[in-house]
Design an enzyme around this catalytic site. Structure first.
Site, mmCIF file in Angstrom:
data_model
loop_
_atom_site.group_PDB
_atom_site.id
_atom_site.type_symbol
_atom_site.label_atom_id
_atom_site.label_comp_id
_atom_site.label_asym_id
_atom_site.label_seq_id
_atom_site.Cartn_x
_atom_site.Cartn_y
_atom_site.Cartn_z
ATOM 1 N N GLU A 327 16.058 10.505 51.323
ATOM 2 C CA GLU A 327 16.473 11.396 50.247
ATOM 3 C C GLU A 327 15.684 12.695 50.329
ATOM 4 O O GLU A 327 14.446 12.679 50.368
ATOM 5 C CB GLU A 327 16.217 10.771 48.876
ATOM 6 C CG GLU A 327 17.123 9.625 48.503
ATOM 7 C CD GLU A 327 16.926 9.194 47.051
ATOM 8 O OE1 GLU A 327 17.890 8.699 46.464
ATOM 9 O OE2 GLU A 327 15.808 9.339 46.510
ATOM 10 N N CYS A 328 16.377 13.819 50.361
ATOM 11 C CA CYS A 328 15.773 15.153 50.330
ATOM 12 C C CYS A 328 14.674 15.270 51.395
ATOM 13 O O CYS A 328 14.964 15.332 52.579
ATOM 14 C CB CYS A 328 15.260 15.471 48.928
ATOM 15 S SG CYS A 328 14.995 17.233 48.638
ATOM 16 N N GLY A 329 13.398 15.268 51.024
ATOM 17 C CA GLY A 329 12.343 15.361 52.016
ATOM 18 C C GLY A 329 12.396 14.248 53.036
ATOM 19 O O GLY A 329 12.112 14.458 54.226
ATOM 20 N N THR A 427 20.634 12.026 52.301
ATOM 21 C CA THR A 427 21.228 12.905 51.290
ATOM 22 C C THR A 427 20.188 13.916 50.839
ATOM 23 O O THR A 427 18.991 13.643 50.867
ATOM 24 C CB THR A 427 21.704 12.124 50.053
ATOM 25 O OG1 THR A 427 20.564 11.515 49.413
ATOM 26 C CG2 THR A 427 22.712 11.054 50.422
#
Length: 436
Positions: A327-329, A427
């Site tokens: 997720e993200c990072g 994501t």
């Protein structure tokens, strides 16, 4: 019986977090059981709440969560003496289109739970006008009740007197005034507050804030303004699906952005979480059936992550046979490369082709509704997931097959679709709830 208050303000930056922490600790010092919540998509403040109260705090989000999910999460306050819920942004600030049970505004939670609003008002650069602002917030929406105000950053006794007189004329209670010169605050970082676990002195900072607030705020009057509330004890967990039975979860200063209710939901559903530290050059647990890399600050540790061969090798080996999701990072670390703020390009895991850069900051912020085009850990193709995206990276390449059709809160399609390759998925948004 539990009593509840929601702490909000006309805008961000008024001092909501510091006041929430100070009040929570001050009442805890009096022997009360205090339960905190955070309105909206914030994964940092709940950790500070937990330090202040000794109890886990979770998010309540009217855009991402249905009323039943919010009620289940709020039920953890059933055994508390006092609930203090911290708002986000301004009291009525949300998105334009309604989500699962509201627009994400703090006022949604106040009305839903029946908690009166304690306003933090910063009267800098004004005097009587502060009362007009408070009165406007009080009268703006039926169903939202104002308990009173606490003034923050007051310039002088004369300034305080002018504001207090105007508030009295508007029939608004003032529970205290905090002098500007003695402001207590917590350090900032580009995504908001520095994380609680990064500050060895955080407990003493909260203790000092509690002493400061106790000197300037009528704690008894604030407590009496809280409304009696009879929540139902939480039945079961938050109702989220775990990505696997045994979950290898990256957890350290680079990977720490996980909503507390998600981890609780996984455990309540019977999943086992085994943490590992990429910064300590640890790989995912060999006996796990899924690996999850949450967001955090990988851009601040990109060089170290790129050099940690045991971590990267273990991650690549794991992804050869079992699902890995970021997720993200975490998504960025699964990608091919990450360029830091100094313009240095660092090789990442290469499980996905994503390449991102912090050399030129570009803010991505907002709620996201994703319809999965293919399965990801815990969710099948076609599932609708609600989450929130917040980062400052520039996307240089996202070449793999899109994971989902992702829309913002207005329904507009966004480019940050996430991606998939083999058993790796990622994501840009942080998952908050399933859209049921």
């Amino acid at each position: 019986m539990t009593a509840g208050l929601l702490i909000s303000a006309p805008a961000s930056g008024a001092g909501k977090t510091t006041l929430t922490l100070a009040l929570a600790r001050a009442y805890r010092d009096r022997g009360l059981k205090v339960q905190c919540f955070k309105s909206g998509p914030d994964y940092i403040d709940p950790a500070f709440h937990a330090v202040a109260t000794g109890r886990a705090s979770v998010n309540l989000d009217s855009w991402a969560m249905g009323r039943d999910a919010i009620a289940r999460l709020a039920g953890r306050g059933a055994d508390a003496d006092l609930v203090l819920a911290e708002g986000s942004m301004g009291l009525f600030d949300g998105v334009a289109a309604r989500g699962a049970s509201g627009t994400g505004a703090t006022a949604d939670i106040a009305e839903m739970m029946g908690w009166p609003v304690l306003l933090v008002i910063d009267p800098s650069g004004q005097a009587q006008t502060a009362a007009a602002v408070a009165a406007g917030l009080r009268d703006f929406r039926a169903g939202v009740t104002l308990a009173g105000v606490i003034l923050n950053r007051v310039a002088s006794p004369r300034h305080e007197d002018l504001v207090r007189r105007a508030m009295a004329d508007a029939d608004i209670a003032v529970f205290g005034a905090l002098p500007r010169h003695a402001e207590i605050s917590l350090p900032k970082r580009h995504l908001g507050l520095v994380q609680a676990e990064e500050q060895a002195e955080v407990d003493s900072l909260i203790a000092e804030a509690a002493r400061f607030v106790a000197e300037h705020v009528e704690l008894d009057a604030v407590l009496q303004s809280a409304r009696a509330w009879s929540p139902h004890a939480a039945a079961g967990g938050p109702g989220v699906t775990p990505p696997g039975q045994r979950i290898a979860l990256a957890r350290d200063a680079a990977f720490s952005f996980v909503y507390p209710h998600m981890l609780e939901g996984w455990r309540s559903a019977g999943a086992e979480i085994v943490t590992f530290s990429p910064l300590a050059d640890e790989g995912p647990d060999a006996h796990a059936d899924v690996c999850w890399l949450p967001g955090g600050y990988p851009e601040l540790h990109a060089g170290q992550l790129a050099a940690n061969s045991r971590f990267l090798g273990g991650l690549r080996g794991f992804a050869g046979t079992r699902p890995v999701h970021g997720e993200c990072g975490g998504y960025m670390v699964l990608g091919s490369a990450l360029t830091d703020a100094d313009g240095v390009r660092h090789q990442m895991a290469g499980l996905l082709g994503l390449e991102t850069s912090y050399a030129k900051r570009r803010m991505h912020l907002g709620y996201r509704l994703a319809e999965l085009a293919a399965a990801m850990p815990g969710h099948s193709a076609g599932a609708r997931l609600r989450g929130h995206e917040f980062h400052y990276s520039t996307i240089l390449a996202q070449p793999d097959t899109p994971l989902a059709t992702v829309r913002d809160a207005t329904g507009a399609v966004v480019a940050e679709t996430g991606s998939r390759r083999g058993l790796a998925t990622g994501t840009f948004f942080h998952l908050i709830a399933e859209d049921r």
